[in-house]
Design an enzyme around this catalytic site. Structure first.
Site, PDB file in Angstrom:
ATOM      1  N   CYS A 206      87.908   9.715  25.640  1.00 50.94           N
ATOM      2  CA  CYS A 206      88.044   8.380  25.044  1.00 50.94           C
ATOM      3  C   CYS A 206      89.525   8.036  24.875  1.00 50.94           C
ATOM      4  O   CYS A 206      90.107   8.230  23.796  1.00 50.94           O
ATOM      5  CB  CYS A 206      87.317   8.315  23.703  1.00 50.94           C
ATOM      6  SG  CYS A 206      87.230   6.650  23.025  1.00 50.94           S
ATOM      7  N   THR A 452      69.121  -5.128   8.381  1.00 47.68           N
ATOM      8  CA  THR A 452      68.153  -5.947   9.115  1.00 47.68           C
ATOM      9  C   THR A 452      68.421  -7.416   8.841  1.00 47.68           C
ATOM     10  O   THR A 452      68.912  -7.782   7.767  1.00 47.68           O
ATOM     11  CB  THR A 452      66.705  -5.600   8.732  1.00 47.68           C
ATOM     12  OG1 THR A 452      65.818  -6.398   9.518  1.00 47.68           O
ATOM     13  CG2 THR A 452      66.433  -5.857   7.250  1.00 47.68           C
ATOM     14  N   TYR A 453      68.126  -8.239   9.838  1.00 48.05           N
ATOM     15  CA  TYR A 453      68.236  -9.688   9.692  1.00 48.05           C
ATOM     16  C   TYR A 453      66.854 -10.325   9.869  1.00 48.05           C
ATOM     17  O   TYR A 453      66.733 -11.526  10.029  1.00 48.05           O
ATOM     18  CB  TYR A 453      69.224 -10.242  10.730  1.00 48.05           C
ATOM     19  CG  TYR A 453      70.591  -9.595  10.619  1.00 48.05           C
ATOM     20  CD1 TYR A 453      71.533 -10.058   9.696  1.00 48.05           C
ATOM     21  CD2 TYR A 453      70.937  -8.493  11.406  1.00 48.05           C
ATOM     22  CE1 TYR A 453      72.778  -9.454   9.579  1.00 48.05           C
ATOM     23  CE2 TYR A 453      72.179  -7.886  11.290  1.00 48.05           C
ATOM     24  CZ  TYR A 453      73.086  -8.369  10.375  1.00 48.05           C
ATOM     25  OH  TYR A 453      74.324  -7.761  10.250  1.00 48.05           O
ATOM     26  N   THR A 464      61.623  -4.944  11.253  1.00 49.91           N
ATOM     27  CA  THR A 464      62.063  -4.038  12.332  1.00 49.91           C
ATOM     28  C   THR A 464      62.185  -2.586  11.870  1.00 49.91           C
ATOM     29  O   THR A 464      62.751  -1.758  12.579  1.00 49.91           O
ATOM     30  CB  THR A 464      63.428  -4.499  12.895  1.00 49.91           C
ATOM     31  OG1 THR A 464      64.395  -4.481  11.831  1.00 49.91           O
ATOM     32  CG2 THR A 464      63.333  -5.906  13.461  1.00 49.91           C
ATOM     33  N   GLU A 529      72.310  -7.521  18.363  1.00 44.45           N
ATOM     34  CA  GLU A 529      71.224  -6.554  18.173  1.00 44.45           C
ATOM     35  C   GLU A 529      71.499  -5.266  18.939  1.00 44.45           C
ATOM     36  O   GLU A 529      71.170  -4.166  18.480  1.00 44.45           O
ATOM     37  CB  GLU A 529      69.900  -7.180  18.603  1.00 44.45           C
ATOM     38  CG  GLU A 529      69.449  -8.308  17.675  1.00 44.45           C
ATOM     39  CD  GLU A 529      68.255  -9.084  18.204  1.00 44.45           C
ATOM     40  OE1 GLU A 529      67.259  -9.187  17.476  1.00 44.45           O
ATOM     41  OE2 GLU A 529      68.326  -9.604  19.337  1.00 44.45           O
TER      42      GLU A 529
END
Length: 558
Positions: A206, A452-453, A464, A529
């Protein structure tokens, strides 16, 4: 993440290079002192750009402009020219500063310099990510508040911060943890902390994190020679290499013996338990953050090697950056993606009903775990050679991830979460040896697990939880950790194969992540998401690696 909010600007007389350090640049440079009468931009001017007082910032911006004008010789003959570091700093401000007045002025100063015949750098990327369109992250709105706070506190907003800002609650916690790990008083000196992070990031090739922590290392007073190879680092730091290798690729192999070799009386050089815990969290955090960098396709920073060029754009690149995403959904792919969402929604409902009606035996639960653990998910792609700045910091580069339970081979004993868990064991051990760090890590784990939305792709009002839990437990399954009360049949129902390929690649071979792997899963979902999925993978991987190491430390302490 680079820590010093600002770094030096300095002059360059008629093209003669006199480089100076640049926050987060990854360049190994020495600072050139400036005379009292030097009217050019300086450290004080730059630090004032990060002032919370608007008038102070405006005055600093004016001073910055005047300093550039003086160096360009617009007010007198025979002036010094702008250094490469000054130009790169202006480029970074013009690309990523969330304060519009600073961003605009930096762009204007670069244009002025170009008009005066100065070769100015340009960014090679159109945005922070090669996978996610820049407009998704660079829009104005409430999320800007956390970016502004980051700039005022750290002096820069890097690509990691920009992408994580899609989830502000998580970003806030992440930045607090990074600050505590790298800056707050603790067992290890600051430059050692950055060097340990460099060693860890190099395991996954990386270069983004290697460059970022190299800058932090130099700013903290580290010796430049250490960056040219591990052999130049102190023996005590080099003694971490075995643990670093196992933590990155096969943490289930870490035993009490590995801990004993580092901390027991007579070990030379000897690590205290507090120092070792600090080093372990730094390494595990850098390994998991490497997964995030690769999984989100982060481009090099504008002032990193590979992030800029002084060459003018060719006609074919005028309208699109070579690093911008080339993926375009066809009409059929959009239709297929929409159908996948509907199928997943239906499966989530059916699974919930099924779990309420049926109760599996413990034997069946174990069988389903073993089936999931030993499933063959191909991840290997052609591996490009890592850049030299990374390779020289890696020992035994051929050592890499191998499946916890390859088919036909005897697997190591599974770690049962009931026998050693973060909540009941790891949290208290970290907090005891590294005060407050257990609390910060726990908050990070909790936020990402509960984030969560209540939406999924084009659907609103969706629970979810089952999907998020399946993702977390699948990653722990890949690392040989089993929850007795979880039905691993849910993983196969909810995680389609392309998602499993992405998750396993990112968690186990992050340097092999490609745009194709990213774009193939959840084709109809928002990019935010997918970033959320990345955060779950990153934190689940971090917790799994920590659990194996903390268990070994616990056994040593008995």
């Amino acid at each position: 993440m680079a820590s010093n909010p600002v770094a030096g600007f300095n002059g360059q007389a008629n093209g003669e290079k006199t480089p100076g350090p640049l926050s987060g640049s990854g360049h190994s440079c020495h600072h050139q002192s400036e005379t009292e009468t030097d009217a050019g931009p300086n450290v004080k001017c730059l630090s004032r750009l990060c002032s919370r007082d608007e008038d102070e910032r405006a005055a600093a911006l004016e001073e910055l402009s005047q300093g550039v004008v003086v160096r360009l010789g617009l007010d007198r003959r025979g002036s010094a020219r702008l250094s490469k570091e000054t130009l790169l700093h202006l480029l970074r401000l013009s690309r990523s500063c969330p304060l519009q007045e600073v961003r605009g002025r930096a762009s204007e100063l670069l244009r002025t310099a170009q008009e005066q015949g100065v070769e100015v750098p340009r960014s090679l990327a159109s945005g922070p990510s090669a996978f996610i369109p820049a407009k998704e992250m660079l829009k104005e709105g409430p999320d800007q508040d956390i970016l502004i706070e980051s700039f005022l506190s750290l002096g820069r907003v890097d690509h990691i911060t920009m992408v994580m800002a899609l989830h502000p609650a998580y970003l806030s916690c992440f930045l607090k943890t990074q600050h505590a790990l790298l800056e707050v008083d603790g067992p290890l000196p600051r430059h050692w902390r950055h060097y340990i992070a460099i060693m860890a990031a190099a395991r996954h090739h990386c270069s983004y994190l290697v460059q970022q922590h190299s800058a932090g290392f130099l700013e903290a007073g580290g010796e430049e020679s250490w960056l040219s190879g591990l052999k130049h680092a102190p023996t005590k730091l080099r003694s971490l290499q075995t643990l670093n290798r196992l933590l990155a690729h096969r943490p289930w192999l870490i035993t009490q013996q590995h801990i004993q070799e580092l901390v027991c009386p007579g070990a030379e050089p000897r690590w205290s338990l507090a120092e070792l815990i600090h080093a372990v969290v730094l390494m595990a955090q850098a390994h998991s953050l490497s997964s995030f960098v690769w999984g989100c396709g982060l481009n090099p920073e504008p002032d990193h090697i590979g992030g800029y060029t002084f060459q003018p754009p060719s006609p074919s690149h005028l309208h699109r950056s070579p690093h911008s995403p080339a993926h375009e959904d066809s009409r059929q792919e959009l239709v297929d993606g929409a159908m996948e969402v509907e199928v997943l929604m239906k499966r989530m409902v059916e699974l919930q009903q099924q779990q309420e009606e049926e109760e599996c035996t413990q034997e069946e639960m174990v069988t389903r775990f073993e089936r999931e653990r030993s499933e063959s998910i191909p991840t290997a792609v052609v591996r490009g050679a890592p850049p030299e700045l990374v390779l020289r910091l890696v020992e035994d580069p051929e050592f890499r991830y191998e499946d916890f339970a390859p088919r036909g081979e005897q697997a190591p004993p599974t770690m049962r979460a009931q026998d050693y868990s973060w909540e009941d064991h790891g949290f208290s051990l970290v907090n005891r040896l590294l005060p407050d760090m257990g609390q910060l890590l726990d908050e990070k784990f909790q936020i990402v697990s509960n984030l969560t939305y209540h939406r999924m792709a084009m659907h609103e009002g969706v629970d979810t939880h089952t999907l998020r839990k399946a993702l977390w437990n699948y990653i722990h399954c890949l690392y040989g950790i089993r929850y007795d009360d979880y039905d691993y049949g849910s993983v196969n129902v909810l995680l389609e194969r392309s998602l499993k390929v992405f998750v396993k690649t990112m968690a186990c071979h992050p340097e092999q992540t490609t745009a194709r792997i990213y774009h193939t899963f959840w084709r109809h979902f928002r990019h935010s998401e997918k970033v959320h999925a990345n955060l779950i993978v990153m934190e689940a991987r971090l917790q799994a690696a920590l659990l194996y190491t903390l268990r070994a430390i616990t056994h040593y302490m008995r």
